[in-house]
Motif scaffolding. Structure first.
Motif, PDB file in Angstrom:
ATOM      1  N   PRO A   1       0.785  -1.231   0.000  1.00  5.37           N
ATOM      2  CA  PRO A   1       0.000   0.000   0.000  1.00  5.37           C
ATOM      3  C   PRO A   1       0.823   1.290   0.000  1.00  5.37           C
ATOM      4  CG  PRO A   1      -0.560  -1.373   1.897  1.00  5.37           C
ATOM      5  CD  PRO A   1       0.494  -2.077   1.128  1.00  5.37           C
ATOM      6  N   THR A   2       2.021   1.266   0.569  1.00  2.00           N
ATOM      7  CA  THR A   2       2.819   2.499   0.630  1.00  2.00           C
ATOM      8  C   THR A   2       4.053   2.465  -0.251  1.00  2.00           C
ATOM      9  OG1 THR A   2       4.026   1.688   2.570  1.00  2.00           O
ATOM     10  CG2 THR A   2       2.036   3.018   2.966  1.00  2.00           C
ATOM     11  N   ASN A   3       4.387   1.314  -0.836  1.00  2.00           N
ATOM     12  CA  ASN A   3       5.568   1.196  -1.687  1.00  2.00           C
ATOM     13  C   ASN A   3       5.166   0.493  -2.980  1.00  2.00           C
ATOM     14  OD1 ASN A   3       8.007   0.779  -2.914  1.00  2.00           O
ATOM     15  ND2 ASN A   3       8.996  -0.149  -1.148  1.00  2.00           N
ATOM     16  N   ALA A   4       4.982   1.247  -4.027  1.00  2.00           N
ATOM     17  CA  ALA A   4       4.501   0.691  -5.298  1.00  2.00           C
ATOM     18  C   ALA A   4       5.477  -0.286  -5.936  1.00  2.00           C
ATOM     19  CB  ALA A   4       4.189   1.822  -6.275  1.00  2.00           C
ATOM     20  N   ASP A   5       6.746  -0.262  -5.530  1.00  2.00           N
ATOM     21  CA  ASP A   5       7.746  -1.167  -6.102  1.00  2.00           C
ATOM     22  C   ASP A   5       7.799  -2.516  -5.394  1.00  2.00           C
ATOM     23  OD1 ASP A   5       8.501   0.709  -7.990  1.00  2.00           O
ATOM     24  OD2 ASP A   5      10.082   1.544  -6.720  1.00  2.00           O
ATOM     25  N   THR A   6       6.961  -2.712  -4.397  1.00  2.00           N
ATOM     26  CA  THR A   6       6.949  -3.956  -3.631  1.00  2.00           C
ATOM     27  C   THR A   6       5.672  -4.720  -3.935  1.00  2.00           C
ATOM     28  OG1 THR A   6       8.244  -2.914  -1.884  1.00  2.00           O
ATOM     29  CG2 THR A   6       7.084  -4.926  -1.310  1.00  2.00           C
ATOM     30  N   ASP A   7       5.837  -5.963  -4.382  1.00  2.00           N
ATOM     31  CA  ASP A   7       4.700  -6.820  -4.726  1.00  2.00           C
ATOM     32  C   ASP A   7       4.740  -8.084  -3.876  1.00  2.00           C
ATOM     33  OD1 ASP A   7       3.792  -5.237  -7.000  1.00  2.00           O
ATOM     34  OD2 ASP A   7       5.640  -5.898  -7.964  1.00  2.00           O
ATOM     35  N   TYR A   8       3.546  -8.606  -3.556  1.00  2.00           N
ATOM     36  CA  TYR A   8       3.439  -9.826  -2.770  1.00  2.00           C
ATOM     37  C   TYR A   8       2.585 -10.862  -3.490  1.00  2.00           C
ATOM     38  CZ  TYR A   8       5.106  -6.983   1.162  1.00  2.00           C
ATOM     39  OH  TYR A   8       5.837  -6.163   1.978  1.00  2.00           O
ATOM     40  N   CYS A   9       2.927 -12.130  -3.302  1.00  2.00           N
ATOM     41  CA  CYS A   9       2.101 -13.225  -3.808  1.00  2.00           C
ATOM     42  C   CYS A   9       0.884 -13.352  -2.879  1.00  2.00           C
ATOM     43  CB  CYS A   9       2.909 -14.524  -3.850  1.00  2.00           C
ATOM     44  SG  CYS A   9       3.489 -15.130  -2.246  1.00  2.00           S
ATOM     45  N   PRO A  10      -0.166 -14.055  -3.293  1.00  2.00           N
ATOM     46  CA  PRO A  10      -1.364 -14.173  -2.449  1.00  2.00           C
ATOM     47  C   PRO A  10      -1.083 -14.723  -1.046  1.00  2.00           C
ATOM     48  CG  PRO A  10      -1.876 -14.895  -4.661  1.00  2.00           C
ATOM     49  CD  PRO A  10      -0.386 -14.667  -4.617  1.00  2.00           C
ATOM     50  N   ARG A  11      -0.196 -15.680  -0.936  1.00  2.00           N
ATOM     51  CA  ARG A  11       0.116 -16.265   0.378  1.00  2.00           C
ATOM     52  C   ARG A  11       0.771 -15.244   1.298  1.00  2.00           C
ATOM     53  NH1 ARG A  11       4.762 -20.263   1.901  1.00  2.00           N
ATOM     54  NH2 ARG A  11       5.705 -19.049   0.253  1.00  2.00           N
ATOM     55  N   HIS A  12       1.744 -14.493   0.774  1.00  2.00           N
ATOM     56  CA  HIS A  12       2.429 -13.500   1.600  1.00  2.00           C
ATOM     57  C   HIS A  12       1.591 -12.232   1.799  1.00  2.00           C
ATOM     58  CE1 HIS A  12       6.213 -15.857   0.633  1.00  2.00           C
ATOM     59  NE2 HIS A  12       5.983 -15.980   1.928  1.00  2.00           N
ATOM     60  N   TRP A  13       0.691 -11.941   0.871  1.00  2.00           N
ATOM     61  CA  TRP A  13      -0.232 -10.830   1.060  1.00  2.00           C
ATOM     62  C   TRP A  13      -1.129 -11.115   2.265  1.00  2.00           C
ATOM     63  CZ3 TRP A  13      -0.795  -5.981   0.290  1.00  2.00           C
ATOM     64  CH2 TRP A  13      -2.042  -5.371   0.349  1.00  2.00           C
ATOM     65  N   ALA A  14      -1.585 -12.357   2.406  1.00  2.00           N
ATOM     66  CA  ALA A  14      -2.407 -12.730   3.556  1.00  2.00           C
ATOM     67  C   ALA A  14      -1.613 -12.568   4.855  1.00  2.00           C
ATOM     68  CB  ALA A  14      -2.905 -14.168   3.411  1.00  2.00           C
ATOM     69  N   LYS A  15      -0.344 -12.955   4.844  1.00  2.00           N
ATOM     70  CA  LYS A  15       0.502 -12.779   6.033  1.00  2.00           C
ATOM     71  C   LYS A  15       0.684 -11.298   6.350  1.00  2.00           C
ATOM     72  CE  LYS A  15       3.372 -16.892   6.037  1.00  2.00           C
ATOM     73  NZ  LYS A  15       4.753 -17.404   6.000  1.00  2.00           N
ATOM     74  N   TYR A  16       0.896 -10.490   5.327  1.00  2.00           N
ATOM     75  CA  TYR A  16       1.053  -9.053   5.517  1.00  2.00           C
ATOM     76  C   TYR A  16      -0.190  -8.453   6.145  1.00  2.00           C
ATOM     77  CZ  TYR A  16       1.423  -4.093   4.486  1.00  2.00           C
ATOM     78  OH  TYR A  16       1.440  -2.734   4.589  1.00  2.00           O
ATOM     79  N   ARG A  17      -1.351  -8.846   5.640  1.00  2.00           N
ATOM     80  CA  ARG A  17      -2.611  -8.301   6.158  1.00  2.00           C
ATOM     81  C   ARG A  17      -2.854  -8.731   7.598  1.00  2.00           C
ATOM     82  NH1 ARG A  17      -7.538  -7.976   2.235  1.00  2.00           N
ATOM     83  NH2 ARG A  17      -8.221  -7.009   4.154  1.00  2.00           N
ATOM     84  N   GLU A  18      -2.341  -9.902   7.991  1.00  2.00           N
ATOM     85  CA  GLU A  18      -2.482 -10.345   9.388  1.00  2.00           C
ATOM     86  C   GLU A  18      -1.641  -9.504  10.338  1.00  2.00           C
ATOM     87  OE1 GLU A  18      -1.321 -14.409   9.558  1.00  2.00           O
ATOM     88  OE2 GLU A  18      -3.077 -15.121   8.481  1.00  2.00           O
ATOM     89  N   THR A  19      -0.490  -9.037   9.863  1.00  2.00           N
ATOM     90  CA  THR A  19       0.455  -8.351  10.748  1.00  2.00           C
ATOM     91  C   THR A  19       0.385  -6.838  10.675  1.00  2.00           C
ATOM     92  OG1 THR A  19       2.203  -8.451   9.083  1.00  2.00           O
ATOM     93  CG2 THR A  19       2.078 -10.264  10.652  1.00  2.00           C
ATOM     94  N   GLU A  20      -0.166  -6.288   9.607  1.00  2.00           N
ATOM     95  CA  GLU A  20      -0.210  -4.834   9.435  1.00  2.00           C
ATOM     96  C   GLU A  20      -1.633  -4.310   9.504  1.00  2.00           C
ATOM     97  OE1 GLU A  20       2.528  -2.876   9.056  1.00  2.00           O
ATOM     98  OE2 GLU A  20       3.750  -4.658   9.267  1.00  2.00           O
ATOM     99  N   LEU A  21      -1.752  -3.065   9.894  1.00  2.00           N
ATOM    100  CA  LEU A  21      -3.065  -2.411   9.915  1.00  2.00           C
ATOM    101  C   LEU A  21      -3.191  -1.565   8.658  1.00  2.00           C
ATOM    102  CD1 LEU A  21      -3.190  -1.231  13.603  1.00  2.00           C
ATOM    103  CD2 LEU A  21      -4.327  -3.200  12.611  1.00  2.00           C
ATOM    104  N   PHE A  22      -4.314  -1.647   8.014  1.00  2.00           N
ATOM    105  CA  PHE A  22      -4.558  -0.849   6.809  1.00  2.00           C
ATOM    106  C   PHE A  22      -5.139   0.475   7.208  1.00  2.00           C
ATOM    107  CE2 PHE A  22      -3.596  -4.606   4.771  1.00  2.00           C
ATOM    108  CZ  PHE A  22      -3.552  -4.404   3.411  1.00  2.00           C
TER     109      PHE A  22
END
Length: 89
Positions: free
Chosen positions: A68-89
């Protein structure tokens, strides 16, 4: 030369130029009730940090999740789910 899924069909493509080393998308999808790899033409690699570097799973445009804050960083679906668990949107 790898196989890719294009419009739902598996096709053998020979890509030229910079796309020569493109690998099929590694995201898991469901087809006819069975889990399988997406196999779409990848446009990005997963940037989730792992021991020794990054995940580097190839991802098609449909399965890439941008940070969400770094357009040059992409995540696969599995790691996106991990990111969403640990970060607040």
């Amino acid at each position: 030369m790898p196989y890719f899924r294009v419009n739902g069909l598996m096709v053998h493509l020979k890509l030229s130029g910079r796309a020569k080393n493109t690998k099929p998308c590694a995201a898991t999808i469901e087809i006819d009730g069975k889990a399988c790899r997406c196999m779409g033409i990848s446009t990005a690699l997963c940037d989730w940090p792992v021991e020794g570097g990054t995940c580097d799973a190839p991802l098609c445009a449909d399965h890439t999740h941008a940070h969400p804050t770094n357009a040059d960083t992409d995540y696969c679906p599995r790691h996106w789910a991990k990111y969403r668990e640990t970060e607040l949107f």
